[in-house]
Design a protein around this motif. Structure first.
Motif, PDB file in Angstrom:
ATOM      1  N   ASP A   1      24.792 -52.582  12.383  1.00  0.00           N
ATOM      2  CA  ASP A   1      24.087 -52.262  11.128  1.00  0.00           C
ATOM      3  C   ASP A   1      24.441 -53.264  10.037  1.00  0.00           C
ATOM      4  O   ASP A   1      25.566 -53.753   9.973  1.00  0.00           O
ATOM      5  CB  ASP A   1      24.479 -50.856  10.630  1.00  0.00           C
ATOM      6  CG  ASP A   1      23.853 -49.750  11.470  1.00  0.00           C
ATOM      7  OD1 ASP A   1      23.532 -50.019  12.642  1.00  0.00           O
ATOM      8  OD2 ASP A   1      23.704 -48.633  10.962  1.00  0.00           O
ATOM      9  N   PHE A   2      23.483 -53.540   9.185  1.00  0.00           N
ATOM     10  CA  PHE A   2      23.768 -54.443   8.066  1.00  0.00           C
ATOM     11  C   PHE A   2      22.758 -54.223   6.956  1.00  0.00           C
ATOM     12  O   PHE A   2      21.741 -53.563   7.146  1.00  0.00           O
ATOM     13  CB  PHE A   2      23.790 -55.903   8.529  1.00  0.00           C
ATOM     14  CG  PHE A   2      22.450 -56.507   8.863  1.00  0.00           C
ATOM     15  CD1 PHE A   2      21.607 -55.918   9.783  1.00  0.00           C
ATOM     16  CD2 PHE A   2      22.033 -57.681   8.250  1.00  0.00           C
ATOM     17  CE1 PHE A   2      20.371 -56.483  10.094  1.00  0.00           C
ATOM     18  CE2 PHE A   2      20.804 -58.258   8.552  1.00  0.00           C
ATOM     19  CZ  PHE A   2      19.977 -57.655   9.485  1.00  0.00           C
ATOM     20  N   ARG A   3      23.104 -54.754   5.801  1.00  0.00           N
ATOM     21  CA  ARG A   3      22.172 -54.715   4.669  1.00  0.00           C
ATOM     22  C   ARG A   3      21.485 -56.060   4.572  1.00  0.00           C
ATOM     23  O   ARG A   3      22.128 -57.109   4.636  1.00  0.00           O
ATOM     24  CB  ARG A   3      22.911 -54.417   3.365  1.00  0.00           C
ATOM     25  CG  ARG A   3      23.165 -52.958   3.160  1.00  0.00           C
ATOM     26  CD  ARG A   3      23.543 -52.650   1.734  1.00  0.00           C
ATOM     27  NE  ARG A   3      22.372 -52.396   0.905  1.00  0.00           N
ATOM     28  CZ  ARG A   3      21.746 -51.232   0.838  1.00  0.00           C
ATOM     29  NH1 ARG A   3      22.176 -50.209   1.559  1.00  0.00           N
ATOM     30  NH2 ARG A   3      20.697 -51.081   0.056  1.00  0.00           N
TER      31      ARG A   3
ATOM     32  N   ALA B   1      31.481 -52.486  10.853  1.00  0.00           N
ATOM     33  CA  ALA B   1      30.754 -53.754  10.976  1.00  0.00           C
ATOM     34  C   ALA B   1      31.388 -54.643  12.042  1.00  0.00           C
ATOM     35  O   ALA B   1      32.538 -55.060  11.911  1.00  0.00           O
ATOM     36  CB  ALA B   1      30.735 -54.483   9.630  1.00  0.00           C
ATOM     37  N   THR B   2      30.621 -54.921  13.088  1.00  0.00           N
ATOM     38  CA  THR B   2      31.093 -55.839  14.122  1.00  0.00           C
ATOM     39  C   THR B   2      31.109 -57.253  13.557  1.00  0.00           C
ATOM     40  O   THR B   2      30.119 -57.708  12.981  1.00  0.00           O
ATOM     41  CB  THR B   2      30.176 -55.768  15.357  1.00  0.00           C
ATOM     42  OG1 THR B   2      30.234 -54.448  15.886  1.00  0.00           O
ATOM     43  CG2 THR B   2      30.595 -56.778  16.426  1.00  0.00           C
TER      44      THR B   2
ATOM     45  N   ASP C   1      29.422 -62.596  10.591  1.00  0.00           N
ATOM     46  CA  ASP C   1      28.893 -61.241  10.645  1.00  0.00           C
ATOM     47  C   ASP C   1      27.988 -61.156  11.865  1.00  0.00           C
ATOM     48  O   ASP C   1      27.372 -62.147  12.276  1.00  0.00           O
ATOM     49  CB  ASP C   1      28.092 -60.924   9.371  1.00  0.00           C
ATOM     50  CG  ASP C   1      29.009 -60.790   8.163  1.00  0.00           C
ATOM     51  OD1 ASP C   1      30.223 -60.565   8.370  1.00  0.00           O
ATOM     52  OD2 ASP C   1      28.517 -60.921   7.032  1.00  0.00           O
ATOM     53  N   PHE C   2      27.878 -59.946  12.416  1.00  0.00           N
ATOM     54  CA  PHE C   2      27.206 -59.811  13.702  1.00  0.00           C
ATOM     55  C   PHE C   2      25.792 -60.409  13.731  1.00  0.00           C
ATOM     56  O   PHE C   2      25.458 -61.193  14.619  1.00  0.00           O
ATOM     57  CB  PHE C   2      27.150 -58.340  14.142  1.00  0.00           C
ATOM     58  CG  PHE C   2      26.402 -58.182  15.431  1.00  0.00           C
ATOM     59  CD1 PHE C   2      26.982 -58.578  16.625  1.00  0.00           C
ATOM     60  CD2 PHE C   2      25.096 -57.717  15.446  1.00  0.00           C
ATOM     61  CE1 PHE C   2      26.274 -58.496  17.812  1.00  0.00           C
ATOM     62  CE2 PHE C   2      24.390 -57.633  16.624  1.00  0.00           C
ATOM     63  CZ  PHE C   2      24.982 -58.022  17.817  1.00  0.00           C
ATOM     64  N   GLN C   3      24.957 -60.053  12.771  1.00  0.00           N
ATOM     65  CA  GLN C   3      23.572 -60.543  12.814  1.00  0.00           C
ATOM     66  C   GLN C   3      23.505 -62.043  12.583  1.00  0.00           C
ATOM     67  O   GLN C   3      22.577 -62.712  13.042  1.00  0.00           O
ATOM     68  CB  GLN C   3      22.694 -59.814  11.786  1.00  0.00           C
ATOM     69  CG  GLN C   3      22.554 -58.321  12.038  1.00  0.00           C
ATOM     70  CD  GLN C   3      21.917 -57.995  13.387  1.00  0.00           C
ATOM     71  OE1 GLN C   3      21.271 -58.818  14.017  1.00  0.00           O
ATOM     72  NE2 GLN C   3      22.116 -56.763  13.845  1.00  0.00           N
TER      73      GLN C   3
ATOM     74  N   VAL D   1      21.455 -63.284  15.591  1.00  0.00           N
ATOM     75  CA  VAL D   1      20.079 -63.675  15.286  1.00  0.00           C
ATOM     76  C   VAL D   1      20.036 -65.084  14.677  1.00  0.00           C
ATOM     77  O   VAL D   1      19.342 -65.965  15.171  1.00  0.00           O
ATOM     78  CB  VAL D   1      19.418 -62.649  14.335  1.00  0.00           C
ATOM     79  CG1 VAL D   1      18.012 -63.093  13.964  1.00  0.00           C
ATOM     80  CG2 VAL D   1      19.386 -61.268  14.987  1.00  0.00           C
ATOM     81  N   ARG D   2      20.798 -65.273  13.602  1.00  0.00           N
ATOM     82  CA  ARG D   2      20.712 -66.561  12.894  1.00  0.00           C
ATOM     83  C   ARG D   2      21.215 -67.714  13.758  1.00  0.00           C
ATOM     84  O   ARG D   2      20.606 -68.768  13.813  1.00  0.00           O
ATOM     85  CB  ARG D   2      21.526 -66.476  11.601  1.00  0.00           C
ATOM     86  CG  ARG D   2      21.119 -67.500  10.587  1.00  0.00           C
ATOM     87  CD  ARG D   2      21.737 -67.165   9.247  1.00  0.00           C
ATOM     88  NE  ARG D   2      21.018 -67.846   8.200  1.00  0.00           N
ATOM     89  CZ  ARG D   2      21.225 -67.634   6.912  1.00  0.00           C
ATOM     90  NH1 ARG D   2      22.113 -66.745   6.529  1.00  0.00           N
ATOM     91  NH2 ARG D   2      20.541 -68.289   6.027  1.00  0.00           N
ATOM     92  N   ARG D   3      22.328 -67.485  14.454  1.00  0.00           N
ATOM     93  CA  ARG D   3      22.908 -68.550  15.292  1.00  0.00           C
ATOM     94  C   ARG D   3      22.599 -68.359  16.780  1.00  0.00           C
ATOM     95  O   ARG D   3      23.138 -69.053  17.623  1.00  0.00           O
ATOM     96  CB  ARG D   3      24.421 -68.619  15.062  1.00  0.00           C
ATOM     97  CG  ARG D   3      24.819 -69.082  13.675  1.00  0.00           C
ATOM     98  CD  ARG D   3      24.517 -70.570  13.392  1.00  0.00           C
ATOM     99  NE  ARG D   3      25.299 -71.451  14.223  1.00  0.00           N
ATOM    100  CZ  ARG D   3      24.806 -72.214  15.204  1.00  0.00           C
ATOM    101  NH1 ARG D   3      23.530 -72.197  15.485  1.00  0.00           N
ATOM    102  NH2 ARG D   3      25.600 -72.986  15.910  1.00  0.00           N
ATOM    103  N   ARG D   4      21.725 -67.387  17.099  1.00  0.00           N
ATOM    104  CA  ARG D   4      21.222 -67.144  18.462  1.00  0.00           C
ATOM    105  C   ARG D   4      22.328 -67.113  19.521  1.00  0.00           C
ATOM    106  O   ARG D   4      22.166 -67.653  20.630  1.00  0.00           O
ATOM    107  CB  ARG D   4      20.198 -68.209  18.845  1.00  0.00           C
ATOM    108  CG  ARG D   4      18.967 -68.213  17.968  1.00  0.00           C
ATOM    109  CD  ARG D   4      18.148 -69.468  18.225  1.00  0.00           C
ATOM    110  NE  ARG D   4      17.263 -69.762  17.113  1.00  0.00           N
ATOM    111  CZ  ARG D   4      16.050 -69.236  16.955  1.00  0.00           C
ATOM    112  NH1 ARG D   4      15.569 -68.416  17.833  1.00  0.00           N
ATOM    113  NH2 ARG D   4      15.325 -69.533  15.898  1.00  0.00           N
TER     114      ARG D   4
END
Ligand code: GDP
Length: 311
Positions: A39-41, A139-140, A150-152, A156-159
């Protein structure tokens, strides 16, 4: 055989078996404990990727081609945001946006994440209860050769390209199990606890990091069964096998089984891994690649049958 079943799940891999379980169990029998470490904001919104994957999958709204998000999605918002130079690296479909806005609104009005998720699953006509592992933030964070991400940001950003050195679940030590999680484990009608074929390190470990969770698994009378997300040394999708190699672990079903040693009564491997033997652990082999709904239901029945034999 009737009774309650608990499934621990991350996103894509976990949701496949969760869907199978939902379809073969009677209404009200299944409680899915969802990982909220992802989860993240973002853009002021509270995003719960694994809860959303479970909601979309169980409601039949998921995109079977992309494997994430909603089917028949449009992307006007993300495109317009990119044109404005906004933070468009995390793609938010126009329909998907609604769930994040509604969750954020309800949380701001004082509802817990459990209450919001319960309202959403009812609204979407889902029979299974979907419960966040905790209503408090966990937060992972991924320790990589580029530092802590951060997890996302990693995913996602760094694939998932940076090399993983370690993981941390910030806030897990202070988080409390969501009330429905504790209630599900305390239910005398509990007949099975299933660790879905999710990423053990990114999806299941954050759930297990919530204080009391490991004790609940160890202390429950029902059999605890995990299904391997690794088939013949490879992940079906995602970075599980890559991460294992980077962490110095052999990517294999056996490594996953040993990761859960002491916590589970039985481990289900794919037929490709039949023959695996670990002292003190029951190991069962069956086809575990879930392409169709029939595959998912068949694996769900297999795991429930194994639980009945172990009970
Ligand atoms: P995420 O949170 O979206 O990354 O999803 P999960 O952690 O729930 O699932 C990722 C794992 O699911 C990967 O390790 C995949 O190998 C595994 N997986 C995906 N599909 C299947 C399948 O059909 N069978 C099995 N056994 N594992 C699968």
């Amino acid at each position: 055989m009737s009774g309650q079943v608990i499934a621990l799940s991350g996103g894509i891999g976990g949701a496949k078996l969760a869907l199978g379980l939902d379809r073969v169990l009677a209404p009200g029998e299944l409680t899915i404990i969802a990982n909220t470490g992802d989860d993240f904001r973002h853009l002021g919104l509270h995003i719960s990727p694994d809860i959303d994957t479970l909601l979309y999958t169980l409601a039949g709204l998921d995109d079977p081609v992309k494997g994430w998000g909603r089917r028949d999605e449009t992307w006007t918002f993300t495109r317009a945001l990119a044109e404005l130079g906004g933070e468009a690296w995390f793609q938010l479909g126009d329909g998907d946006l609604a769930i994040h806005v509604e969750r954020t609104r309800r949380l701001a009005a004082g509802e817990t994440l459990s209450q919001v998720t319960e309202a959403l699953r009812r609204r979407l006509g889902i029979g299974a209860r979907i419960v966040p592992m905790s209503d408090e933030p966990v937060a992972t964070r991924v320790h990589t050769d580029e530092g802590w991400l951060d997890f996302q940001h990693y995913f996602v950003r760094r694939r998932c390209e940076p090399r993983v050195v370690g993981l941390d679940f910030a806030g897990a030590g202070e988080a409390r199990m969501a009330p429905e999680v504790a209630a599900a484990f305390a239910d005398p009608a509990l007949r099975a606890v299933i660790l879905c074929p999710s990423n053990p390190y990114l999806s299941v470990d954050p759930i297990l990091a919530v204080p009391g969770m490991r004790a609940a698994l160890a202390g429950c009378a029902a059999p605890v069964i995990a299904v391997s997300p690794i088939i013949a040394g490879q992940a079906v999708k995602g970075p599980t096998a890559k991460m294992m190699a980077e962490l110095g672990l052999e990517p294999s079903a056996e490594t996953v089984a040993r990761h859960y040693e002491g916590l589970i009564d039985a481990f289900v491997v794919d037929e490709a891994d039949a023959g695996l033997a670990i002292a003190g652990m029951q190991i069962a082999a069956t086809p575990t690649l879930m392409r169709s709904l029939a595959d998912k239901q068949r694996l769900a029945r297999f795991v429930l049958g194994l639980a009945a034999r172990l009970a």
